[in-house]
Design a protein around this motif. Structure first.
Motif, short mmCIF file in Angstrom:
data_model
loop_
_atom_site.label_atom_id
_atom_site.label_comp_id
_atom_site.label_asym_id
_atom_site.label_seq_id
_atom_site.Cartn_x
_atom_site.Cartn_y
_atom_site.Cartn_z
N PRO A 146 10.39 81.79 10.97
CA PRO A 146 11.83 81.62 11.17
C PRO A 146 12.32 80.18 11.18
O PRO A 146 13.37 79.89 10.59
CB PRO A 146 12.08 82.30 12.52
N LEU A 147 11.62 79.25 11.85
CA LEU A 147 12.14 77.89 11.93
C LEU A 147 12.17 77.23 10.55
O LEU A 147 13.11 76.50 10.22
CB LEU A 147 11.29 77.05 12.89
N LYS A 148 11.17 77.53 9.72
CA LYS A 148 11.19 76.99 8.36
C LYS A 148 12.26 77.68 7.51
O LYS A 148 12.84 77.05 6.62
CB LYS A 148 9.81 77.13 7.72
N ARG A 149 12.51 78.97 7.78
CA ARG A 149 13.60 79.65 7.06
C ARG A 149 14.93 79.00 7.40
O ARG A 149 15.78 78.80 6.53
CB ARG A 149 13.63 81.14 7.42
N TYR A 150 15.10 78.67 8.68
CA TYR A 150 16.32 77.96 9.08
C TYR A 150 16.47 76.67 8.27
O TYR A 150 17.56 76.37 7.75
CB TYR A 150 16.27 77.63 10.58
N ALA A 151 15.39 75.89 8.16
CA ALA A 151 15.44 74.62 7.44
C ALA A 151 15.78 74.83 5.97
O ALA A 151 16.57 74.07 5.40
CB ALA A 151 14.10 73.89 7.58
N ILE A 152 15.22 75.88 5.35
CA ILE A 152 15.50 76.15 3.94
C ILE A 152 16.97 76.50 3.74
O ILE A 152 17.62 75.99 2.82
CB ILE A 152 14.59 77.28 3.42
N TYR A 153 17.49 77.36 4.60
CA TYR A 153 18.91 77.72 4.49
C TYR A 153 19.80 76.49 4.69
O TYR A 153 20.76 76.28 3.93
CB TYR A 153 19.27 78.78 5.52
N ALA A 154 19.49 75.68 5.70
CA ALA A 154 20.32 74.50 5.98
C ALA A 154 20.30 73.52 4.82
O ALA A 154 21.34 72.99 4.42
CB ALA A 154 19.83 73.82 7.26
N ILE A 173 19.87 82.24 12.45
CA ILE A 173 18.44 82.12 12.76
C ILE A 173 18.22 81.18 13.93
O ILE A 173 17.46 81.48 14.85
CB ILE A 173 17.67 81.62 11.52
N LEU A 174 18.91 80.04 13.93
CA LEU A 174 18.71 79.06 15.00
C LEU A 174 19.22 79.61 16.34
O LEU A 174 18.59 79.40 17.38
CB LEU A 174 19.41 77.75 14.66
N ALA A 175 20.34 80.33 16.31
CA ALA A 175 20.86 80.94 17.55
C ALA A 175 19.88 81.96 18.10
O ALA A 175 19.63 82.02 19.31
CB ALA A 175 22.21 81.59 17.28
#
Length: 277
Positions: free
Chosen positions: A218-226, A237-239
């Motif tokens: 999840p944390l890497k997915r957040y980074a990819i989306y951002a 995801i971050l929330a």
């Protein structure tokens, strides 16, 4: 023979000293490879970076360009006014969305999603003990309502989540939709409501990025989306991560960084109250 004995002794002493020094260094070198600390160029000790902290510090939200055509417009904060019916509060009703301010002071509130039914987040300063009517509305480009729902005020001020349910029409690809979050504080409806509004557009990522998203945590997915300018999934995801790990300092720092990147620093310290659609 006597003349050669002195150099031989000196060689043995030096060799023994070097061997002892090497042996004494081996545990130290081994420890430094396993330890979480490394030496800097000046011989001082500094902590090795935590991978989660490093990712948090490195992640930035790349805000995409405004879509072609008429400017989206919008309103990211809905402030209460004296005599307007709403109780004055420390912070205004605020939509957690990107916005830009043009030279003529026009605000454009716009963000992208890849989901058919995304989630929105709002900071709500009012609580359920107040008799305020709250509504969330999504409209198509012809101003037709595709979804509307009455929203219950929370137990305390904070950030709430509002999602499109499975019963709502899916957002179409490359179409823009207007959304509104309104609070009517005047039961007689003699005063206009306080509100926030903006535009959302569903887009499609390239297949390689989609594959990467499926295969990572999840944390890497957040980074990819951002990094790809997809605001709504990055925020969601971050929330969710913050709610599952409320004491995680790296996630707290990233939440602050993300909201600061869209000039909502004052909302970063407010609690996330609900993760329910």
């Amino acid at each position: 023979m006597k003349s050669n004995s002195q150099p031989i002794k000196l060689f043995l002493v030096v060799a023994f000293s070097c061997t002892s020094l090497l042996v004494s260094l081996i545990p130290v070198l081994a420890k430094s490879t396993d330890d979480s600390s490394v030496s800097d160029a000046y011989g001082g000790l500094r902590l090795r970076s935590n991978p989660k902290t490093t990712l948090a510090q490195a992640t930035t939200f790349n805000q995409p360009q405004l879509p072609p055509g008429p400017a989206p417009g919008g309103r990211v904060r809905g402030g209460a006014k004296r005599g307007g019916g709403c109780k004055l509060s420390k912070l205004d009703l605020t939509a957690l969305v990107p916005f830009t301010e043009e030279a003529n002071s026009v605000i454009n509130v716009w963000g992208q999603t890849t989901e058919e039914r995304p989630s929105w987040f709002f900071y709500v300063p009012y609580t359920k003990d107040l008799p305020y009517a709250v509504k969330f509305v999504v409209q198509d480009q012809n101003s037709n309502d595709i979804y509307q729902k009455a929203i219950a005020l929370p137990d305390k001020p904070g950030v709430i989540r509002v999602s499109l349910p499975t019963t709502a029409p899916a957002l179409a690809l490359n179409k823009q939709y207007n959304w509104f979050f309104t609070i009517n504080c005047d039961q007689q409806k003699n005063s206009p409501p306080t509100f926030v509004q903006g535009v959302i557009q569903r887009v499609k990522l390239n297949p390689a990025t989609v594959k990467e998203l499926r295969m990572t945590e999840p944390l890497k997915r957040y980074a990819i989306y951002a990094q790809n300018g997809i605001w709504y999934e990055a925020l969601t995801i971050l929330a969710q991560l913050r709610q599952k790990n409320p004491q995680d300092a790296a996630l707290q720092a990233q939440w602050r960084n993300l909201l600061s990147s869209i000039h909502l620093d004052d909302i970063a310290a407010e609690p996330i109250l609900s993760d329910k659609p």
